[in-house]
Design a protein around this motif. Structure first.
Motif, short mmCIF file in Angstrom:
data_model
loop_
_atom_site.label_atom_id
_atom_site.label_comp_id
_atom_site.label_asym_id
_atom_site.label_seq_id
_atom_site.Cartn_x
_atom_site.Cartn_y
_atom_site.Cartn_z
N GLY A 94 0.68 -1.00 0.00
CA GLY A 94 -0.11 -0.22 0.01
C GLY A 94 0.77 1.25 -0.12
N ALA A 95 2.17 0.97 -0.17
CA ALA A 95 2.91 2.51 -0.25
C ALA A 95 2.75 3.16 -1.36
CB ALA A 95 4.44 1.78 0.04
N THR A 96 2.49 4.16 -1.41
CA THR A 96 2.46 5.53 -2.65
C THR A 96 3.40 6.02 -2.96
OG1 THR A 96 1.55 7.11 -1.09
CG2 THR A 96 -0.25 5.45 -2.10
N HIS A 97 4.38 6.12 -1.99
CA HIS A 97 5.58 7.09 -2.26
C HIS A 97 6.55 6.96 -1.27
CE1 HIS A 97 3.09 10.14 -0.70
NE2 HIS A 97 4.07 11.04 -0.30
N TRP A 98 7.78 7.12 -1.23
CA TRP A 98 8.81 6.70 -0.35
C TRP A 98 9.96 7.67 -0.49
CZ3 TRP A 98 13.51 5.61 -2.27
CH2 TRP A 98 13.77 5.13 -3.46
N GLY A 99 10.80 7.73 0.55
CA GLY A 99 12.17 8.53 0.60
C GLY A 99 13.17 7.59 1.44
N GLU A 100 14.24 8.06 1.28
CA GLU A 100 15.59 7.29 2.16
C GLU A 100 16.59 8.35 2.52
OE1 GLU A 100 18.27 4.13 0.78
OE2 GLU A 100 17.24 3.02 2.16
N ASN A 101 16.89 8.56 3.52
CA ASN A 101 18.03 9.29 4.32
C ASN A 101 19.04 8.06 4.92
OD1 ASN A 101 17.00 11.48 3.22
ND2 ASN A 101 16.46 12.31 5.50
N VAL A 102 20.23 8.35 4.57
CA VAL A 102 21.29 7.67 5.11
C VAL A 102 22.59 8.49 5.52
CG1 VAL A 102 20.74 5.59 3.74
CG2 VAL A 102 22.48 7.06 3.21
N GLY A 103 23.19 8.23 6.80
CA GLY A 103 24.25 9.14 7.06
C GLY A 103 24.96 8.17 8.16
N TYR A 104 26.33 9.06 8.72
CA TYR A 104 26.97 8.71 9.61
C TYR A 104 27.46 9.89 10.43
CZ TYR A 104 31.41 9.09 7.08
OH TYR A 104 32.30 9.41 6.02
N GLY A 105 27.74 9.68 11.72
CA GLY A 105 28.22 10.80 12.57
C GLY A 105 28.38 10.22 14.15
N TYR A 106 27.88 10.93 15.13
CA TYR A 106 28.26 10.66 16.24
C TYR A 106 26.99 10.62 17.29
CZ TYR A 106 33.28 10.61 15.88
OH TYR A 106 34.60 10.38 15.40
N THR A 107 25.94 11.34 17.19
CA THR A 107 24.84 11.45 17.88
C THR A 107 23.53 11.72 16.66
OG1 THR A 107 24.56 13.92 18.31
CG2 THR A 107 26.03 12.60 19.60
N PRO A 108 22.43 11.26 17.16
CA PRO A 108 21.28 11.54 16.43
C PRO A 108 20.91 13.18 16.33
CG PRO A 108 20.87 9.91 17.73
CD PRO A 108 22.19 10.43 18.40
N ALA A 109 21.55 13.80 17.31
CA ALA A 109 21.05 15.34 17.42
C ALA A 109 21.62 15.93 16.23
CB ALA A 109 21.50 15.96 18.49
N THR A 110 23.16 15.85 16.14
CA THR A 110 24.12 16.47 15.09
C THR A 110 23.94 15.85 13.67
OG1 THR A 110 25.74 14.89 15.47
CG2 THR A 110 25.80 16.97 16.66
N LEU A 111 23.33 14.49 13.59
CA LEU A 111 22.88 14.11 12.25
C LEU A 111 21.64 14.58 11.78
CD1 LEU A 111 23.94 10.28 12.47
CD2 LEU A 111 24.53 12.12 10.83
N GLU A 112 20.60 14.70 12.84
CA GLU A 112 19.39 15.32 12.54
C GLU A 112 19.61 16.78 11.86
OE1 GLU A 112 15.17 15.98 11.92
OE2 GLU A 112 16.61 14.06 11.75
N THR A 113 20.43 17.67 12.50
CA THR A 113 20.99 18.83 12.26
C THR A 113 21.39 18.97 10.75
OG1 THR A 113 21.49 19.45 14.34
CG2 THR A 113 22.37 21.05 12.82
N ALA A 114 22.40 18.01 10.38
CA ALA A 114 22.75 17.98 9.22
C ALA A 114 21.86 17.82 8.05
CB ALA A 114 24.02 16.86 9.09
N PHE A 115 20.93 16.68 8.40
CA PHE A 115 19.85 16.11 7.42
C PHE A 115 19.07 17.53 7.24
CE2 PHE A 115 20.07 11.72 8.94
CZ PHE A 115 20.63 11.21 7.77
N MET A 116 18.73 18.36 8.33
CA MET A 116 17.80 19.51 8.34
C MET A 116 18.47 20.73 7.58
SD MET A 116 14.61 18.92 9.19
CE MET A 116 13.99 20.29 9.66
N ALA A 117 19.68 20.85 7.42
CA ALA A 117 20.48 21.60 6.72
C ALA A 117 20.75 21.50 5.23
CB ALA A 117 21.79 21.72 7.44
N SER A 118 20.32 20.34 4.61
CA SER A 118 20.39 19.70 3.42
C SER A 118 18.76 19.66 2.67
CB SER A 118 21.04 18.59 3.33
OG SER A 118 20.75 18.01 2.00
N ALA A 119 18.68 20.64 1.69
CA ALA A 119 17.45 20.52 1.23
C ALA A 119 16.68 19.24 1.01
CB ALA A 119 17.29 21.26 0.00
#
Length: 433
Positions: A94-119
């Motif tokens: 039933g999935a109509t659309h999807w997306g994927e983010n992958v990354g590496y770092g040291y904490t969830p907080a800094t990776l989330e910051t990096a993800f949110m800084a990228s369009a």
């Protein structure tokens, strides 16, 4: 050009309607952190970012979590970032659309910051998804690796996944379009790796991969006479092709930041570079007219006035800021509208402008005329990336993240880049004649 300052890295997103598999690409971010994290922390951080934009929280999906966890184990084993090539076959029913983010770092907080800084990563986190699965694990060297898989389940397009039919109907238009060949002769589409794709009368003059460079690119702009083009890297680096001239770059100034836009001057003797924190860097003969106040808004677009003696800066909340002879004709917050804005364009007169929302919706101000929108033709899952008007001002193109180019008004169509299966970052339209 990769913007890799310390040790954290986040790979480029991919998303779209099944069953097209992604094309892996990678980009880097300078973010430091400390070891250890739980999947739930990523979910909480993403939902907090969504809540700030008035979006519903994502629900954790056990199947997506299993898929994400298995892929993170694969990444750790390879010690390299890439996307899951089998994700389409592993999506929940039933999935109509999807997306994927992958990354590496040291904490969830800094990776989330990096993800949110990228369009593109931000577009996934704030996208029209309902479900999420997170797989976070620590490698033997203490590095935290993460895969985040997004999906939307249900809705009228759900049956299209199993039948192979197109997810979006995209039929009809509102109002009807009347293409005029003299309004535009072609267009370029920029891929996330700096690849340049030509349609109609657009002439290929080189690309970033063709120079043997791996870079995360965010924008392209035609030179003043259309005989060349610029490609802007996420770190503010500038690539030139054809007769486009190099006048400097943000990294060359010793500044570490995230660039979001570049616009040449009318003379072809310079350009402005806009960064996400609202700073405007002038190069060559580009006049220094000002920047947004420090820490005030997240900037997404700079649009010069027709005279070249001013510019508008668009913030992600739809706020419009004027500099030089740019005229203020209204903004989304001024209308009480809460919508994430992606792009804007000026009318030929400079007495109005269009603002593009993340869902492909169009807002008009001043003498800008509404010629239709992506949601208005049934493409409710197409995420907006760029709006570019025709030379007449009686139409415009809207670029979606999956590479589709939607013509409205008098804009003629010259091809569908979505068949290239790229992550589209920008659109440049070639004037007719």
């Amino acid at each position: 050009m990769l913007g890799q300052a310390t040790v954290a890295r986040a790979d480029d997103e991919h998303g779209g309607p099944p069953p097209t598999p992604p094309v892996p690409t990678t980009i880097s971010f300078g973010v430091a952190a400390a070891a250890g994290a739980l999947d739930g922390q990523f979910v909480s951080l993403m939902n907090a970012d969504r809540a700030q934009q008035g979006l519903a929280a994502l629900s954790v999906n056990a199947q997506l979590t299993a898929v994400a966890s298995a892929w993170t184990d694969e990444l750790i084993g390879r010690d390299a970032l890439s996307h899951n090539p089998d994700i389409v076959s592993e999506l929940p029913a039933g999935a109509t659309h999807w997306g994927e983010n992958v990354g590496y770092g040291y904490t969830p907080a800094t990776l989330e910051t990096a993800f949110m800084a990228s369009a593109p990563h931000r577009a996934n986190i704030l996208g029209q998804y309902t479900q999420v699965g997170v797989g976070a694990a620590t490698g033997s060297n203490g590095m935290l690796w993460v895969t985040v898989d997004f999906a939307a389940l249900g809705g009228p397009a759900a049956s299209a996944v199993s039948t192979g039919a197109a997810v979006a109907a995209c039929t009809g238009s509102n109002p009807p379009s009347t293409a005029v060949a003299s309004s535009a002769s072609g267009y370029y589409v920029l891929g996330s790796d700096g690849g340049v794709f030509t349609f109609g009368g657009a002439r290929f003059m080189g690309s970033v991969p063709g120079e043997g460079v791996h870079a995360d690119t965010v924008l392209m702009a035609l030179s003043a006479d259309g005989g060349g083009y610029y490609v802007l890297g996420a770190d503010g680096g500038v690539f030139t092709f054809g007769d486009a001239h190099y006048f400097g770059s943000v990294p060359a100034l010793g500044v570490r930041t995230t660039a979001v836009d570049l616009k040449p001057t009318r003379t072809g003797g310079g350009y402005w570079v806009l960064t996400q924190d609202g700073r405007v860097f002038p190069f060559g003969d580009a006049p220094a007219l000002g920047s947004l106040p420090a820490g005030s808004h997240a900037a997404v677009k700079l649009v010069p006035t027709p005279s070249g003696r001013g510019y508008w800066v668009l913030a992600s909340d739809g706020g419009i800021f004027t500099f030089g002879d740019a005229r203020f004709d209204g903004s989304l917050p001024g209308q009480g509208i809460v919508d994430r804005s992606i792009s804007m364009a000026s009318t030929p007169s400079g007495s109005g402008y269009w603002v593009l929302g993340a869902d492909g919706g169009i807002f008009t101000y001043g003498d800008a005329t509404f010629h239709g929108s992506v949601p208005g033709i049934g493409c409710v899952q197409a995420q907006g990336v760029q709006i570019v008007p025709t030379t007449t001002g009686h139409g415009y193109y809207v670029l979606a993240s999956d590479g589709r180019v939607f013509p409205f008004g008098d804009a003629p169509g010259y091809g569908d880049p979505s068949q290239l299966h790229i992550t589209a970052r920008d659109l440049a339209v070639v004037a007719a004649g």
